[in-house]
Motif scaffolding. Sequence first.
Motif, short mmCIF file in Angstrom:
data_model
loop_
_atom_site.label_atom_id
_atom_site.label_comp_id
_atom_site.label_asym_id
_atom_site.label_seq_id
_atom_site.Cartn_x
_atom_site.Cartn_y
_atom_site.Cartn_z
N SER A 33 84.51 45.22 37.48
CA SER A 33 85.09 46.20 38.39
C SER A 33 86.07 47.09 37.66
O SER A 33 86.59 46.72 36.61
N SER A 34 86.34 48.22 38.26
CA SER A 34 87.36 49.11 37.69
C SER A 34 88.73 48.49 37.95
O SER A 34 88.90 47.69 38.88
N PRO A 35 89.72 48.83 37.14
CA PRO A 35 91.05 48.22 37.28
C PRO A 35 91.67 48.38 38.68
O PRO A 35 92.38 47.51 39.14
N GLY A 36 91.37 49.45 39.36
CA GLY A 36 91.97 49.68 40.67
C GLY A 36 91.14 49.19 41.84
O GLY A 36 91.39 49.55 42.98
N ASP A 37 90.15 48.36 41.58
CA ASP A 37 89.24 47.90 42.62
C ASP A 37 89.93 46.87 43.51
O ASP A 37 90.01 45.70 43.17
N THR A 38 90.43 47.32 44.65
CA THR A 38 91.14 46.41 45.55
C THR A 38 90.18 45.59 46.41
O THR A 38 90.55 44.52 46.89
N ASP A 39 88.95 46.05 46.59
CA ASP A 39 87.99 45.31 47.43
C ASP A 39 87.73 43.92 46.86
O ASP A 39 87.74 42.93 47.59
N VAL A 40 87.49 43.86 45.56
CA VAL A 40 87.19 42.56 44.95
C VAL A 40 88.44 41.69 44.95
O VAL A 40 88.37 40.49 45.25
N ARG A 41 89.58 42.27 44.64
CA ARG A 41 90.84 41.49 44.65
C ARG A 41 91.12 40.95 46.05
O ARG A 41 91.55 39.79 46.20
N ASN A 42 90.90 41.76 47.08
CA ASN A 42 91.11 41.30 48.46
C ASN A 42 90.16 40.16 48.81
O ASN A 42 90.55 39.21 49.48
N LEU A 43 88.92 40.26 48.36
CA LEU A 43 87.96 39.19 48.61
C LEU A 43 88.42 37.90 47.94
O LEU A 43 88.38 36.82 48.52
N ILE A 44 88.87 38.02 46.70
CA ILE A 44 89.36 36.83 45.98
C ILE A 44 90.53 36.21 46.70
O ILE A 44 90.60 34.98 46.88
N ASP A 45 91.47 37.03 47.16
CA ASP A 45 92.62 36.51 47.90
C ASP A 45 92.18 35.80 49.17
O ASP A 45 92.68 34.72 49.50
N MET A 46 91.22 36.38 49.88
CA MET A 46 90.71 35.78 51.11
C MET A 46 90.04 34.44 50.80
O MET A 46 90.21 33.46 51.53
N LEU A 47 89.25 34.40 49.73
CA LEU A 47 88.58 33.16 49.38
C LEU A 47 89.57 32.07 48.95
O LEU A 47 89.36 30.89 49.26
N HIS A 48 90.63 32.46 48.26
CA HIS A 48 91.67 31.49 47.89
C HIS A 48 92.29 30.87 49.14
O HIS A 48 92.61 29.68 49.15
N SER A 49 92.44 31.66 50.18
CA SER A 49 93.08 31.14 51.40
C SER A 49 92.20 30.14 52.14
O SER A 49 92.70 29.36 52.95
N HIS A 50 90.91 30.12 51.86
CA HIS A 50 89.98 29.19 52.51
C HIS A 50 89.73 27.92 51.72
O HIS A 50 89.03 27.03 52.16
N ARG A 51 90.29 27.84 50.54
CA ARG A 51 90.04 26.67 49.69
C ARG A 51 90.96 25.54 50.04
O ARG A 51 91.92 25.53 50.58
#
Length: 126
Positions: free
Chosen positions: A108-126
């Motif tokens: 992803s490009s450095p400013g890609d917030t979509d992927v970072r947001n997905l990662i944060d959401m997935l961390h919250s479900h672990r």
Amino acid sequence: MSQISPRDERSITGLARVAALSGDYAGAEKMLKEIVDPVHAVYPPAYVALAEVQRSQNKLDDAIESYTRIATLDGYERSANLALAEIYRSRGDYDRALAAAQQALLHSSPGDTDVRNLIDMLHSHR
């Protein structure tokens, strides 16, 4: 086009996409399977179309296999890994979803917030 060049991957992929849009997922999948090569990527959009058709039919194991192959193709890594993350998330497999999302982040490009947001959401479900 199919009469001029019956094995043309672009025209077959287009026909398969039209078949899928009209609800003929099985026909679309059959057309696409005839042109994809399990060893070499002939026409990457055919692989993407196949994965989308498999996912539409809820053939998630097949779609996972297809997206995994697509993730090895230059320029398709991000989108394929995001699709994998979504499939794994829908199955409740958050560890694999997170791993796929992290692979997407690498492409992803450095400013890609979509992927970072997905990662944060997935961390919250672990």
